[in-house]
Design a protein around this motif. Structure first.
Motif, PDB file in Angstrom:
ATOM      1  N   VAL A  53      -4.330 -11.013  16.077  1.00  0.00           N
ATOM      2  CA  VAL A  53      -3.332 -10.015  15.694  1.00  0.00           C
ATOM      3  C   VAL A  53      -2.104 -10.646  15.050  1.00  0.00           C
ATOM      4  O   VAL A  53      -1.549 -10.112  14.089  1.00  0.00           O
ATOM      5  CB  VAL A  53      -2.917  -9.175  16.935  1.00  0.00           C
ATOM      6  N   ALA A  54      -1.678 -11.775  15.557  1.00  0.00           N
ATOM      7  CA  ALA A  54      -0.445 -12.414  15.082  1.00  0.00           C
ATOM      8  C   ALA A  54      -0.722 -13.281  13.857  1.00  0.00           C
ATOM      9  O   ALA A  54      -1.810 -13.833  13.720  1.00  0.00           O
ATOM     10  CB  ALA A  54       0.158 -13.262  16.194  1.00  0.00           C
ATOM     11  N   ASP A  55       0.284 -13.380  12.980  1.00  0.00           N
ATOM     12  CA  ASP A  55       0.112 -14.292  11.852  1.00  0.00           C
ATOM     13  C   ASP A  55       0.561 -15.702  12.203  1.00  0.00           C
ATOM     14  O   ASP A  55       0.199 -16.652  11.521  1.00  0.00           O
ATOM     15  CB  ASP A  55       0.794 -13.780  10.575  1.00  0.00           C
ATOM     16  N   GLU A  56       1.326 -15.852  13.278  1.00  0.00           N
ATOM     17  CA  GLU A  56       1.708 -17.165  13.787  1.00  0.00           C
ATOM     18  C   GLU A  56       1.818 -17.087  15.299  1.00  0.00           C
ATOM     19  O   GLU A  56       2.278 -16.086  15.842  1.00  0.00           O
ATOM     20  CB  GLU A  56       3.057 -17.618  13.230  1.00  0.00           C
ATOM     21  N   VAL A  57       1.396 -18.147  15.962  1.00  0.00           N
ATOM     22  CA  VAL A  57       1.518 -18.281  17.407  1.00  0.00           C
ATOM     23  C   VAL A  57       2.002 -19.688  17.662  1.00  0.00           C
ATOM     24  O   VAL A  57       1.529 -20.635  17.040  1.00  0.00           O
ATOM     25  CB  VAL A  57       0.158 -18.054  18.117  1.00  0.00           C
ATOM     26  N   GLY A  58       2.969 -19.827  18.560  1.00  0.00           N
ATOM     27  CA  GLY A  58       3.473 -21.164  18.813  1.00  0.00           C
ATOM     28  C   GLY A  58       4.159 -21.296  20.151  1.00  0.00           C
ATOM     29  O   GLY A  58       4.097 -20.405  21.006  1.00  0.00           O
ATOM     30  N   GLN A  59       4.810 -22.424  20.293  1.00  0.00           N
ATOM     31  CA  GLN A  59       5.509 -22.757  21.518  1.00  0.00           C
ATOM     32  C   GLN A  59       6.652 -23.697  21.178  1.00  0.00           C
ATOM     33  O   GLN A  59       6.604 -24.397  20.175  1.00  0.00           O
ATOM     34  CB  GLN A  59       4.548 -23.411  22.501  1.00  0.00           C
ATOM     35  N   HIS A  60       7.682 -23.665  21.997  1.00  0.00           N
ATOM     36  CA  HIS A  60       8.769 -24.624  21.849  1.00  0.00           C
ATOM     37  C   HIS A  60       9.383 -24.860  23.216  1.00  0.00           C
ATOM     38  O   HIS A  60       9.153 -24.093  24.160  1.00  0.00           O
ATOM     39  CB  HIS A  60       9.809 -24.157  20.818  1.00  0.00           C
ATOM     40  N   LEU A  61      10.121 -25.924  23.331  1.00  0.00           N
ATOM     41  CA  LEU A  61      10.751 -26.242  24.602  1.00  0.00           C
ATOM     42  C   LEU A  61      11.806 -25.213  24.932  1.00  0.00           C
ATOM     43  O   LEU A  61      12.606 -24.833  24.079  1.00  0.00           O
ATOM     44  CB  LEU A  61      11.369 -27.643  24.543  1.00  0.00           C
ATOM     45  N   GLY A  62      11.796 -24.765  26.176  1.00  0.00           N
ATOM     46  CA  GLY A  62      12.755 -23.759  26.618  1.00  0.00           C
ATOM     47  C   GLY A  62      14.019 -24.392  27.176  1.00  0.00           C
ATOM     48  O   GLY A  62      14.119 -25.613  27.330  1.00  0.00           O
ATOM     49  N   ASP A  63      14.973 -23.553  27.502  1.00  0.00           N
ATOM     50  CA  ASP A  63      16.254 -24.019  28.024  1.00  0.00           C
ATOM     51  C   ASP A  63      16.181 -24.508  29.461  1.00  0.00           C
ATOM     52  O   ASP A  63      17.074 -25.199  29.922  1.00  0.00           O
ATOM     53  CB  ASP A  63      17.294 -22.889  27.951  1.00  0.00           C
ATOM     54  N   HIS A  64      15.139 -24.150  30.185  1.00  0.00           N
ATOM     55  CA  HIS A  64      15.061 -24.474  31.606  1.00  0.00           C
ATOM     56  C   HIS A  64      13.951 -25.467  31.919  1.00  0.00           C
ATOM     57  O   HIS A  64      13.456 -25.510  33.041  1.00  0.00           O
ATOM     58  CB  HIS A  64      14.865 -23.201  32.426  1.00  0.00           C
ATOM     59  N   VAL A  68       8.489 -22.085  25.980  1.00  0.00           N
ATOM     60  CA  VAL A  68       8.543 -20.695  25.523  1.00  0.00           C
ATOM     61  C   VAL A  68       7.351 -20.488  24.599  1.00  0.00           C
ATOM     62  O   VAL A  68       7.132 -21.268  23.673  1.00  0.00           O
ATOM     63  CB  VAL A  68       9.865 -20.401  24.775  1.00  0.00           C
ATOM     64  N   ILE A  69       6.563 -19.454  24.865  1.00  0.00           N
ATOM     65  CA  ILE A  69       5.439 -19.131  23.990  1.00  0.00           C
ATOM     66  C   ILE A  69       5.827 -17.924  23.150  1.00  0.00           C
ATOM     67  O   ILE A  69       6.547 -17.046  23.611  1.00  0.00           O
ATOM     68  CB  ILE A  69       4.140 -18.895  24.797  1.00  0.00           C
ATOM     69  N   TRP A  70       5.387 -17.902  21.893  1.00  0.00           N
ATOM     70  CA  TRP A  70       5.792 -16.825  20.994  1.00  0.00           C
ATOM     71  C   TRP A  70       4.679 -16.486  20.019  1.00  0.00           C
ATOM     72  O   TRP A  70       3.767 -17.281  19.778  1.00  0.00           O
ATOM     73  CB  TRP A  70       7.062 -17.183  20.240  1.00  0.00           C
ATOM     74  N   ALA A  71       4.771 -15.284  19.487  1.00  0.00           N
ATOM     75  CA  ALA A  71       3.838 -14.819  18.465  1.00  0.00           C
ATOM     76  C   ALA A  71       4.579 -13.910  17.507  1.00  0.00           C
ATOM     77  O   ALA A  71       5.469 -13.158  17.907  1.00  0.00           O
ATOM     78  CB  ALA A  71       2.674 -14.065  19.098  1.00  0.00           C
ATOM     79  N   SER A  72       4.232 -14.007  16.241  1.00  0.00           N
ATOM     80  CA  SER A  72       4.822 -13.171  15.194  1.00  0.00           C
ATOM     81  C   SER A  72       3.760 -12.201  14.682  1.00  0.00           C
ATOM     82  O   SER A  72       2.706 -12.615  14.213  1.00  0.00           O
ATOM     83  CB  SER A  72       5.310 -14.059  14.040  1.00  0.00           C
ATOM     84  N   VAL A  73       4.046 -10.909  14.841  1.00  0.00           N
ATOM     85  CA  VAL A  73       3.094  -9.860  14.448  1.00  0.00           C
ATOM     86  C   VAL A  73       3.636  -9.149  13.215  1.00  0.00           C
ATOM     87  O   VAL A  73       4.708  -8.548  13.264  1.00  0.00           O
ATOM     88  CB  VAL A  73       2.863  -8.865  15.612  1.00  0.00           C
ATOM     89  N   PRO A  74       2.918  -9.208  12.081  1.00  0.00           N
ATOM     90  CA  PRO A  74       3.404  -8.549  10.872  1.00  0.00           C
ATOM     91  C   PRO A  74       3.319  -7.023  10.971  1.00  0.00           C
ATOM     92  O   PRO A  74       2.449  -6.489  11.644  1.00  0.00           O
ATOM     93  CB  PRO A  74       2.479  -9.074   9.769  1.00  0.00           C
ATOM     94  N   VAL A  75       4.220  -6.353  10.271  1.00  0.00           N
ATOM     95  CA  VAL A  75       4.230  -4.882  10.269  1.00  0.00           C
ATOM     96  C   VAL A  75       3.191  -4.374   9.316  1.00  0.00           C
ATOM     97  O   VAL A  75       2.881  -4.830   8.318  1.00  0.00           O
ATOM     98  CB  VAL A  75       5.620  -4.360   9.886  1.00  0.00           C
TER      99      VAL A  75
END
Length: 155
Positions: free
Chosen positions: A133-144, A148-155
């Motif tokens: 579903v997402a055009d990008e899925v990723g992760q980055h270091l969080g503040d704690h 942090v896992i994330w996904a970008s879903v196009p409209v």
């Protein structure tokens, strides 16, 4: 309810060699964010259900007069459900935070924070849906100290 027990056979598996490493530079950049909603929930077995219900209440207003918001809302809610399901089972924290941002062309969903890396779809089959579903899925270091896992879903 997540679909972690479903594995589509047409999706090629990710391998450790093809997975991106965690780097602060992978944090997504949403320029011109128009709308943002944030929810903190306890990390229990109903976390995904609560975040999904919350998302359904905010996604429609974010889209305004979009001609057919139903399928898009369903896709974003499915992504949220899977990411929160993964986070609620892998975090060491008592709460997780789900953030939904909308810039007019994409929904950015992020979930804070899991312990370790984003699992591969072979280990968490619901992530096949997220990658589809997402055009990008990723992760980055969080503040704690987590990821942090994330996904970008196009409209």
């Amino acid at each position: 309810m997540s679909i972690s027990d479903f594995t589509p056979s047409a999706t090629p598996p990710l391998t450790p060699e093809t997975a991106a490493p965690i780097r602060p530079a992978q944090q997504p950049q949403l320029l011109g964010t128009r709308s943002c909603a944030r929810l903190s929930v306890d990390t229990d077995r109903r976390a995904a259900e609560r975040c999904s219900a919350f998302a359904r209440t905010v996604l429609g207003p974010f889209l305004g007069d979009h001609p057919d918001p139903g399928p898009l809302v369903d896709n974003v809610v499915a992504v949220i459900t899977e990411l929160v399901d993964v986070a609620s089972r892998t975090t060491r924290r008592s709460t997780i935070v789900c953030v939904v941002e909308f810039d007019g062309s994409h929904f950015m969903v992020s979930v804070e924070e899991i312990h370790g890396r984003l699992p591969h779809p072979q280990d968490e089959p619901g992530l096949y849906l997220v990658h589809r579903v997402a055009d990008e899925v990723g992760q980055h270091l969080g503040d704690h100290g987590g990821t942090v896992i994330w996904a970008s879903v196009p409209v």
